[in-house]
Design a protein around this motif. Structure first.
Motif, PDB file in Angstrom:
ATOM      1  N   GLN A  85       0.822  -1.202   0.000  1.00 51.73           N
ATOM      2  CA  GLN A  85       0.000   0.000   0.000  1.00 51.73           C
ATOM      3  C   GLN A  85       0.856   1.251   0.000  1.00 51.73           C
ATOM      4  O   GLN A  85       0.511   2.234  -0.622  1.00 51.73           O
ATOM      5  N   VAL A  86       1.981   1.227   0.665  1.00 51.12           N
ATOM      6  CA  VAL A  86       2.868   2.389   0.697  1.00 51.12           C
ATOM      7  C   VAL A  86       3.525   2.582  -0.659  1.00 51.12           C
ATOM      8  O   VAL A  86       3.677   3.689  -1.130  1.00 51.12           O
ATOM      9  N   ALA A  87       3.869   1.497  -1.362  1.00 51.84           N
ATOM     10  CA  ALA A  87       4.553   1.607  -2.645  1.00 51.84           C
ATOM     11  C   ALA A  87       3.608   2.060  -3.757  1.00 51.84           C
ATOM     12  O   ALA A  87       4.027   2.696  -4.692  1.00 51.84           O
ATOM     13  N   ALA A  88       2.342   1.731  -3.658  1.00 53.89           N
ATOM     14  CA  ALA A  88       1.409   2.018  -4.743  1.00 53.89           C
ATOM     15  C   ALA A  88       1.313   3.497  -5.114  1.00 53.89           C
ATOM     16  O   ALA A  88       1.338   3.820  -6.291  1.00 53.89           O
ATOM     17  N   PRO A  89       1.196   4.445  -4.163  1.00 50.18           N
ATOM     18  CA  PRO A  89       1.081   5.855  -4.563  1.00 50.18           C
ATOM     19  C   PRO A  89       2.256   6.361  -5.383  1.00 50.18           C
ATOM     20  O   PRO A  89       2.085   7.202  -6.247  1.00 50.18           O
ATOM     21  N   SER A  90       3.444   5.832  -5.148  1.00 48.13           N
ATOM     22  CA  SER A  90       4.590   6.316  -5.916  1.00 48.13           C
ATOM     23  C   SER A  90       4.483   5.909  -7.383  1.00 48.13           C
ATOM     24  O   SER A  90       5.068   6.534  -8.249  1.00 48.13           O
ATOM     25  N   GLN A  91       3.736   4.859  -7.687  1.00 45.00           N
ATOM     26  CA  GLN A  91       3.541   4.424  -9.055  1.00 45.00           C
ATOM     27  C   GLN A  91       2.396   5.162  -9.738  1.00 45.00           C
ATOM     28  O   GLN A  91       2.289   5.167 -10.946  1.00 45.00           O
ATOM     29  N   LEU A  92       1.521   5.768  -8.969  1.00 50.77           N
ATOM     30  CA  LEU A  92       0.317   6.379  -9.516  1.00 50.77           C
ATOM     31  C   LEU A  92       0.585   7.431 -10.590  1.00 50.77           C
ATOM     32  O   LEU A  92       0.001   7.362 -11.661  1.00 50.77           O
ATOM     33  N   PRO A  93       1.458   8.389 -10.397  1.00 45.47           N
ATOM     34  CA  PRO A  93       1.665   9.388 -11.452  1.00 45.47           C
ATOM     35  C   PRO A  93       2.115   8.764 -12.774  1.00 45.47           C
ATOM     36  O   PRO A  93       1.613   9.126 -13.819  1.00 45.47           O
ATOM     37  N   ALA A  94       3.026   7.821 -12.735  1.00 45.11           N
ATOM     38  CA  ALA A  94       3.487   7.182 -13.967  1.00 45.11           C
ATOM     39  C   ALA A  94       2.347   6.416 -14.627  1.00 45.11           C
ATOM     40  O   ALA A  94       2.196   6.434 -15.846  1.00 45.11           O
ATOM     41  N   GLU A  95       1.524   5.741 -13.832  1.00 44.55           N
ATOM     42  CA  GLU A  95       0.393   5.004 -14.381  1.00 44.55           C
ATOM     43  C   GLU A  95      -0.632   5.957 -14.991  1.00 44.55           C
ATOM     44  O   GLU A  95      -1.208   5.667 -16.038  1.00 44.55           O
ATOM     45  N   LEU A  96      -0.872   7.096 -14.337  1.00 44.34           N
ATOM     46  CA  LEU A  96      -1.802   8.081 -14.889  1.00 44.34           C
ATOM     47  C   LEU A  96      -1.274   8.663 -16.197  1.00 44.34           C
ATOM     48  O   LEU A  96      -2.030   8.858 -17.146  1.00 44.34           O
ATOM     49  N   GLN A  97       0.014   8.958 -16.240  1.00 40.68           N
ATOM     50  CA  GLN A  97       0.609   9.481 -17.468  1.00 40.68           C
ATOM     51  C   GLN A  97       0.482   8.467 -18.593  1.00 40.68           C
ATOM     52  O   GLN A  97       0.125   8.814 -19.725  1.00 40.68           O
ATOM     53  N   GLU A  98       0.746   7.206 -18.288  1.00 41.21           N
ATOM     54  CA  GLU A  98       0.644   6.155 -19.299  1.00 41.21           C
ATOM     55  C   GLU A  98      -0.796   6.033 -19.804  1.00 41.21           C
ATOM     56  O   GLU A  98      -1.035   5.919 -21.007  1.00 41.21           O
ATOM     57  N   ALA A  99      -1.762   6.087 -18.887  1.00 42.85           N
ATOM     58  CA  ALA A  99      -3.174   6.007 -19.280  1.00 42.85           C
ATOM     59  C   ALA A  99      -3.560   7.206 -20.142  1.00 42.85           C
ATOM     60  O   ALA A  99      -4.253   7.064 -21.156  1.00 42.85           O
ATOM     61  N   TRP A 100      -3.102   8.401 -19.764  1.00 41.13           N
ATOM     62  CA  TRP A 100      -3.410   9.603 -20.538  1.00 41.13           C
ATOM     63  C   TRP A 100      -2.835   9.493 -21.949  1.00 41.13           C
ATOM     64  O   TRP A 100      -3.499   9.841 -22.928  1.00 41.13           O
ATOM     65  N   LEU A 101      -1.608   8.989 -22.064  1.00 38.56           N
ATOM     66  CA  LEU A 101      -0.995   8.839 -23.386  1.00 38.56           C
ATOM     67  C   LEU A 101      -1.767   7.834 -24.239  1.00 38.56           C
ATOM     68  O   LEU A 101      -1.940   8.036 -25.443  1.00 38.56           O
ATOM     69  N   ARG A 102      -2.253   6.752 -23.623  1.00 40.64           N
ATOM     70  CA  ARG A 102      -3.055   5.779 -24.369  1.00 40.64           C
ATOM     71  C   ARG A 102      -4.337   6.433 -24.889  1.00 40.64           C
ATOM     72  O   ARG A 102      -4.731   6.240 -26.042  1.00 40.64           O
ATOM     73  N   VAL A 103      -4.995   7.222 -24.031  1.00 41.49           N
ATOM     74  CA  VAL A 103      -6.223   7.905 -24.439  1.00 41.49           C
ATOM     75  C   VAL A 103      -5.917   8.902 -25.558  1.00 41.49           C
ATOM     76  O   VAL A 103      -6.643   8.969 -26.558  1.00 41.49           O
ATOM     77  N   ALA A 104      -4.857   9.671 -25.416  1.00 46.84           N
ATOM     78  CA  ALA A 104      -4.499  10.663 -26.436  1.00 46.84           C
ATOM     79  C   ALA A 104      -4.227   9.985 -27.770  1.00 46.84           C
ATOM     80  O   ALA A 104      -4.696  10.454 -28.821  1.00 46.84           O
ATOM     81  N   ARG A 105      -3.503   8.876 -27.766  1.00 46.82           N
ATOM     82  CA  ARG A 105      -3.219   8.159 -29.014  1.00 46.82           C
ATOM     83  C   ARG A 105      -4.507   7.600 -29.618  1.00 46.82           C
ATOM     84  O   ARG A 105      -4.673   7.579 -30.835  1.00 46.82           O
ATOM     85  N   HIS A 106      -5.412   7.136 -28.769  1.00 49.05           N
ATOM     86  CA  HIS A 106      -6.697   6.616 -29.247  1.00 49.05           C
ATOM     87  C   HIS A 106      -7.509   7.746 -29.901  1.00 49.05           C
ATOM     88  O   HIS A 106      -8.101   7.542 -30.970  1.00 49.05           O
ATOM     89  N   VAL A 107      -7.536   8.907 -29.269  1.00 45.99           N
ATOM     90  CA  VAL A 107      -8.263  10.049 -29.831  1.00 45.99           C
ATOM     91  C   VAL A 107      -7.692  10.409 -31.196  1.00 45.99           C
ATOM     92  O   VAL A 107      -8.437  10.603 -32.167  1.00 45.99           O
ATOM     93  N   ILE A 108      -6.386  10.468 -31.319  1.00 44.25           N
ATOM     94  CA  ILE A 108      -5.750  10.828 -32.583  1.00 44.25           C
ATOM     95  C   ILE A 108      -6.060   9.791 -33.660  1.00 44.25           C
ATOM     96  O   ILE A 108      -6.377  10.132 -34.800  1.00 44.25           O
TER      97      ILE A 108
END
Length: 168
Positions: A85-108
């Motif tokens: 549980q302590v390690a998970a928040p440190s991964q969150l920003p990278a996971e959000l960025q990756e998800a955003w990039l997937r959405v952006a590529r899908h939109v394009i």
């Protein structure tokens, strides 16, 4: 090949691959290195370490990270859960960025770029003068507000220039 961890002025973390340090500096000076999240050309190198492929015989060094962590905390009961549980928040920003990039590529990939004709093309589709399809483009804040007042659904979505072009 030199792989660098890079950060933009908004602290978005991303990776860049360059032929050499000189190649990185040259591209940086020419404004060719941009953040894939926000398009900022204000980029700096982050802390990074070279990857060393060393053989090891111990289970904790050869097991994938998840297996090593599970093995290390197998006897500790609840402590393994707390560590996860302590390690998970440190991964969150990278996971959000990756998800955003997937959405952006899908939109394009699934929309037509109508450029600055966005407001007029959205109106034409809304009133049945043009076939309905996914479109993207640019509209001013005033145009966006007017479209919404007319009942036309729009969603502002910033796409950095680096995502709009094909990588070579």
């Amino acid at each position: 090949m030199k792989v660098l961890d890079l950060l933009c002025s908004a602290d978005h973390r991303f990776e860049g691959w360059f032929a050499s340090e000189d190649d990185f500096q040259d591209q940086l000076e020419r404004g060719l290195v941009q953040c894939p999240m926000c398009g900022s050309a204000s980029v700096r190198k982050g802390l990074s370490a070279p990857r060393l492929n060393l053989k090891s015989s111990t289970a904790s060094e050869t097991a994938p990270r998840g297996e090593a962590a599970s093995a290390a905390h197998a006897d500790s009961g609840q402590r393994g859960t707390v560590a996860a549980q302590v390690a998970a928040p440190s991964q969150l920003p990278a996971e959000l960025q990756e998800a955003w990039l997937r959405v952006a590529r899908h939109v394009i990939a699934n929309t037509e770029n109508v450029g600055d004709r966005f407001a007029s093309e959205a109106r034409r589709m809304h009133y049945g003068d043009a076939p309905e399809r996914g479109i993207r483009g640019q509209a001013t804040a005033q145009e966006t507000a007017e479209l919404m007042e007319e009942g036309i659904e729009v969603m502002p979505f910033v796409l950095p220039d680096s995502l709009k072009e094909t990588l070579q």
